[in-house]
Design a protein around this motif. Structure first.
Motif, PDB file in Angstrom:
ATOM      1  N   VAL A 211      32.421  45.818  37.881  1.00 10.76           N
ATOM      2  CA  VAL A 211      32.519  46.689  38.890  1.00 10.76           C
ATOM      3  C   VAL A 211      34.076  46.601  39.607  1.00 10.76           C
ATOM      4  O   VAL A 211      34.515  47.503  39.826  1.00 10.76           O
ATOM      5  CB  VAL A 211      31.469  46.464  40.042  1.00 10.76           C
ATOM      6  N   GLN A 212      34.518  45.508  39.839  1.00  8.78           N
ATOM      7  CA  GLN A 212      35.761  45.166  40.669  1.00  8.78           C
ATOM      8  C   GLN A 212      36.987  45.630  39.436  1.00  8.78           C
ATOM      9  O   GLN A 212      37.970  46.117  40.122  1.00  8.78           O
ATOM     10  CB  GLN A 212      36.065  43.695  40.823  1.00  8.78           C
ATOM     11  N   TYR A 213      36.931  45.569  38.167  1.00  7.73           N
ATOM     12  CA  TYR A 213      37.692  46.058  37.068  1.00  7.73           C
ATOM     13  C   TYR A 213      37.839  47.864  37.469  1.00  7.73           C
ATOM     14  O   TYR A 213      38.820  48.041  37.515  1.00  7.73           O
ATOM     15  CB  TYR A 213      37.237  45.520  35.832  1.00  7.73           C
ATOM     16  N   PHE A 214      36.747  48.192  37.311  1.00  3.97           N
ATOM     17  CA  PHE A 214      36.730  49.686  37.187  1.00  3.97           C
ATOM     18  C   PHE A 214      36.838  50.344  38.609  1.00  3.97           C
ATOM     19  O   PHE A 214      37.076  51.438  38.741  1.00  3.97           O
ATOM     20  CB  PHE A 214      35.368  49.986  36.663  1.00  3.97           C
ATOM     21  N   THR A 215      36.838  49.473  39.549  1.00  2.00           N
ATOM     22  CA  THR A 215      36.968  50.160  40.880  1.00  2.00           C
ATOM     23  C   THR A 215      38.479  49.550  41.535  1.00  2.00           C
ATOM     24  O   THR A 215      38.837  49.787  42.720  1.00  2.00           O
ATOM     25  CB  THR A 215      35.981  49.504  42.325  1.00  2.00           C
ATOM     26  N   HIS A 216      39.376  49.260  40.440  1.00  4.06           N
ATOM     27  CA  HIS A 216      40.769  48.804  41.012  1.00  4.06           C
ATOM     28  C   HIS A 216      40.934  47.526  41.878  1.00  4.06           C
ATOM     29  O   HIS A 216      41.553  47.646  42.667  1.00  4.06           O
ATOM     30  CB  HIS A 216      41.486  49.841  41.365  1.00  4.06           C
ATOM     31  N   LEU A 217      39.886  46.593  41.648  1.00  5.20           N
ATOM     32  CA  LEU A 217      39.830  45.236  42.220  1.00  5.20           C
ATOM     33  C   LEU A 217      39.894  45.322  43.787  1.00  5.20           C
ATOM     34  O   LEU A 217      41.037  44.540  44.447  1.00  5.20           O
ATOM     35  CB  LEU A 217      41.242  44.575  41.745  1.00  5.20           C
ATOM     36  N   PRO A 218      39.147  45.875  44.347  1.00  2.00           N
ATOM     37  CA  PRO A 218      38.819  45.722  45.753  1.00  2.00           C
ATOM     38  C   PRO A 218      38.540  44.214  46.174  1.00  2.00           C
ATOM     39  O   PRO A 218      38.184  43.409  45.576  1.00  2.00           O
ATOM     40  CB  PRO A 218      37.655  46.394  46.170  1.00  2.00           C
ATOM     41  N   ALA A 219      39.282  44.036  47.361  1.00  2.00           N
ATOM     42  CA  ALA A 219      39.579  42.651  47.715  1.00  2.00           C
ATOM     43  C   ALA A 219      38.309  41.867  47.836  1.00  2.00           C
ATOM     44  O   ALA A 219      37.862  40.697  47.670  1.00  2.00           O
ATOM     45  CB  ALA A 219      40.491  42.494  48.817  1.00  2.00           C
ATOM     46  N   VAL A 220      37.110  42.437  48.507  1.00  2.00           N
ATOM     47  CA  VAL A 220      35.803  41.844  48.598  1.00  2.00           C
ATOM     48  C   VAL A 220      34.996  41.439  47.655  1.00  2.00           C
ATOM     49  O   VAL A 220      34.664  40.309  47.510  1.00  2.00           O
ATOM     50  CB  VAL A 220      35.142  42.912  49.500  1.00  2.00           C
ATOM     51  N   LEU A 221      35.400  42.413  46.395  1.00  2.00           N
ATOM     52  CA  LEU A 221      34.710  41.855  45.258  1.00  2.00           C
ATOM     53  C   LEU A 221      35.441  40.833  44.582  1.00  2.00           C
ATOM     54  O   LEU A 221      34.856  40.065  43.759  1.00  2.00           O
ATOM     55  CB  LEU A 221      34.818  43.360  44.425  1.00  2.00           C
ATOM     56  N   VAL A 222      36.523  40.716  44.619  1.00  2.00           N
ATOM     57  CA  VAL A 222      37.637  39.818  44.193  1.00  2.00           C
ATOM     58  C   VAL A 222      37.056  38.539  44.983  1.00  2.00           C
ATOM     59  O   VAL A 222      36.862  37.448  43.985  1.00  2.00           O
ATOM     60  CB  VAL A 222      38.968  39.891  44.139  1.00  2.00           C
ATOM     61  N   ALA A 223      36.860  38.390  45.996  1.00  2.00           N
ATOM     62  CA  ALA A 223      36.365  37.115  46.750  1.00  2.00           C
ATOM     63  C   ALA A 223      35.193  36.748  46.342  1.00  2.00           C
ATOM     64  O   ALA A 223      34.641  35.795  46.093  1.00  2.00           O
ATOM     65  CB  ALA A 223      36.388  37.529  48.213  1.00  2.00           C
ATOM     66  N   ALA A 224      33.940  37.882  46.019  1.00  2.00           N
ATOM     67  CA  ALA A 224      32.851  37.390  45.670  1.00  2.00           C
ATOM     68  C   ALA A 224      32.969  36.926  44.117  1.00  2.00           C
ATOM     69  O   ALA A 224      31.990  35.955  43.795  1.00  2.00           O
ATOM     70  CB  ALA A 224      31.948  38.719  45.716  1.00  2.00           C
ATOM     71  N   HIS A 225      34.090  37.318  43.240  1.00  2.00           N
ATOM     72  CA  HIS A 225      33.983  36.892  41.964  1.00  2.00           C
ATOM     73  C   HIS A 225      34.523  35.566  41.864  1.00  2.00           C
ATOM     74  O   HIS A 225      34.010  34.802  41.230  1.00  2.00           O
ATOM     75  CB  HIS A 225      35.110  38.012  41.222  1.00  2.00           C
ATOM     76  N   MET A 226      35.325  35.150  42.905  1.00  2.00           N
ATOM     77  CA  MET A 226      35.942  33.950  43.035  1.00  2.00           C
ATOM     78  C   MET A 226      34.635  32.690  43.509  1.00  2.00           C
ATOM     79  O   MET A 226      34.540  31.695  42.943  1.00  2.00           O
ATOM     80  CB  MET A 226      36.938  33.734  43.906  1.00  2.00           C
ATOM     81  N   LEU A 227      33.650  33.274  44.366  1.00  2.00           N
ATOM     82  CA  LEU A 227      32.640  32.617  44.537  1.00  2.00           C
ATOM     83  C   LEU A 227      31.702  32.478  43.374  1.00  2.00           C
ATOM     84  O   LEU A 227      31.213  31.398  43.084  1.00  2.00           O
ATOM     85  CB  LEU A 227      31.958  33.205  45.635  1.00  2.00           C
ATOM     86  N   GLY A 228      31.577  33.469  42.751  1.00  2.00           N
ATOM     87  CA  GLY A 228      30.673  33.449  41.467  1.00  2.00           C
ATOM     88  C   GLY A 228      31.100  32.556  40.587  1.00  2.00           C
ATOM     89  O   GLY A 228      30.554  31.639  39.884  1.00  2.00           O
ATOM     90  N   SER A 229      32.632  32.259  40.288  1.00  2.00           N
ATOM     91  CA  SER A 229      33.577  31.225  39.448  1.00  2.00           C
ATOM     92  C   SER A 229      32.555  30.113  39.742  1.00  2.00           C
ATOM     93  O   SER A 229      32.315  29.222  38.730  1.00  2.00           O
ATOM     94  CB  SER A 229      34.535  31.375  39.462  1.00  2.00           C
ATOM     95  N   CYS A 230      32.893  29.586  41.038  1.00  2.00           N
ATOM     96  CA  CYS A 230      31.971  28.395  41.320  1.00  2.00           C
ATOM     97  C   CYS A 230      30.701  27.877  40.996  1.00  2.00           C
ATOM     98  O   CYS A 230      30.269  27.132  40.586  1.00  2.00           O
ATOM     99  CB  CYS A 230      32.485  28.109  42.751  1.00  2.00           C
TER     100      CYS A 230
END
Length: 314
Positions: free
Chosen positions: A259-278
């Motif tokens: 979703v973040q890739y196809f929505t051009h990396l909105p900041a809130v999703l990038v932050a969620a993705h970092m949490l998801g990595s952990c």
């Protein structure tokens, strides 16, 4: 001395502190991401001071300075928790093997992280150093998780709970998970969220490296699904449950990534993705941990210790 005397009643407190250390280290990854996502990476333009003449932010530095300095302050909070765990462990004359080493590793990993963070500032957010900063956090989180699990374990030998080929498959899955994290930092280093408008990018093609990352994720999910069925086939219920949780976390993380890739990396999703990595890392370690267990060296002593723990709990 019986194993229960290693950690008297305060074993519960120690485990809670160790758990808090995991949460704190995950939290500082997310707040560190917020620094980058708000373009506050150079809010404090030098290190270890915030400015050439001050260790703290100044009004002239505005909100970016406050965000960066606030993240630096959180490092002390994370360090205090790690120190509390270490001091708690040191109060016990007898403790499971490896616990003290893990506690020291977590504690020393935090100032090491601070130094790497300082290097990111001094190199004006070099994307490779920023990636190293994130990966170092993953190492500290892994050590904190191992410490949390090890504190309450008996000091007997580690006994496999699944056949050797499945333990090897779980280990390979862990290595693939680590590789996905590494490639993920390359994707981040090629993307738009540099932490500052003037920060350089790593020069990799964003689409190409994103595809490599996605391929790694597909492999990881496939391996994790295979673990679910394999563990169930041999009756390893606990390991199968851990693998199911891992698949669920991976699918959620993958969904956020697409979703973040196809929505051009909105900041809130990038932050969620970092949490998801952990969370993916922690879930992967839980699977690996479920493929073995430690048993008391003397079963009779173990039974007595278990009875004492029940009495304490009551």
């Amino acid at each position: 001395m019986m194993p229960s005397a290693r950690f008297p009643v305060s074993v519960t407190l120690l485990r809670r502190l160790a758990y808090a250390s995991i949460i704190a280290n995950v939290g500082i990854v997310v707040t560190g991401g917020a620094v980058r996502l708000t373009a506050s990476g150079l809010g404090c333009p030098t290190w270890p001071r915030c400015t050439d003449g001050s260790y703290t932010t100044t009004p002239e530095m505005g909100v970016h300075g406050m965000i960066e300095f606030g993240n630096r302050l959180l490092t002390f909070a994370v360090g205090i928790i790690a120190l509390a765990v270490l001091l708690g462990i040191l109060t016990h004359r007898v403790r499971p093997r490896g616990v003290l080493s893990l506690a020291v590793a977590v504690f020393l990993g935090i100032p090491a992280q601070a130094v790497i963070g300082g290097i990111t500032v001094l190199t004006h957010l070099n994307p490779w150093v920023v990636g190293l900063h994130f990966l170092a956090s993953m190492v500290v989180i892994a050590a904190a998780y191992a410490l949390w699990r090890r504190i309450a374990e008996p000091d007997g030998p580690a006994v496999p709970t699944v056949p050797a080929p499945l333990r090897a498959l779980a280990l390979f899955t862990t290595l693939v998970s680590a590789a996905v994290l590494v490639v993920g930092t390359w994707v981040t280093g090629s993307g738009p969220h540099a932490g500052d408008q003037g920060a350089a990018r790593n020069g990799l093609d964003p689409e190409a490296i994103s595809q490599v990352h996605a391929d790694g994720v597909f492999l990881l999910i496939g391996l994790s699904v295979a673990l679910v069925f394999a563990f169930r086939a041999v009756g390893a219920t606990r390991a199968a449950r851990a693998a199911v949780v891992l698949v669920a976390v991976e699918l959620s993380q993958g969904l956020i990534g697409f979703v973040q890739y196809f929505t051009h990396l909105p900041a809130v999703l990038v932050a969620a993705h970092m949490l998801g990595s952990c969370l993916v890392l922690l879930a992967t370690l839980a699977v690996l941990w479920s493929t073995r267990e430690r048993r008391p060296a003397d079963p009779a002593v173990g039974a007595v210790a278990a009875g004492q723990r029940v009495t304490v709990a009551a």
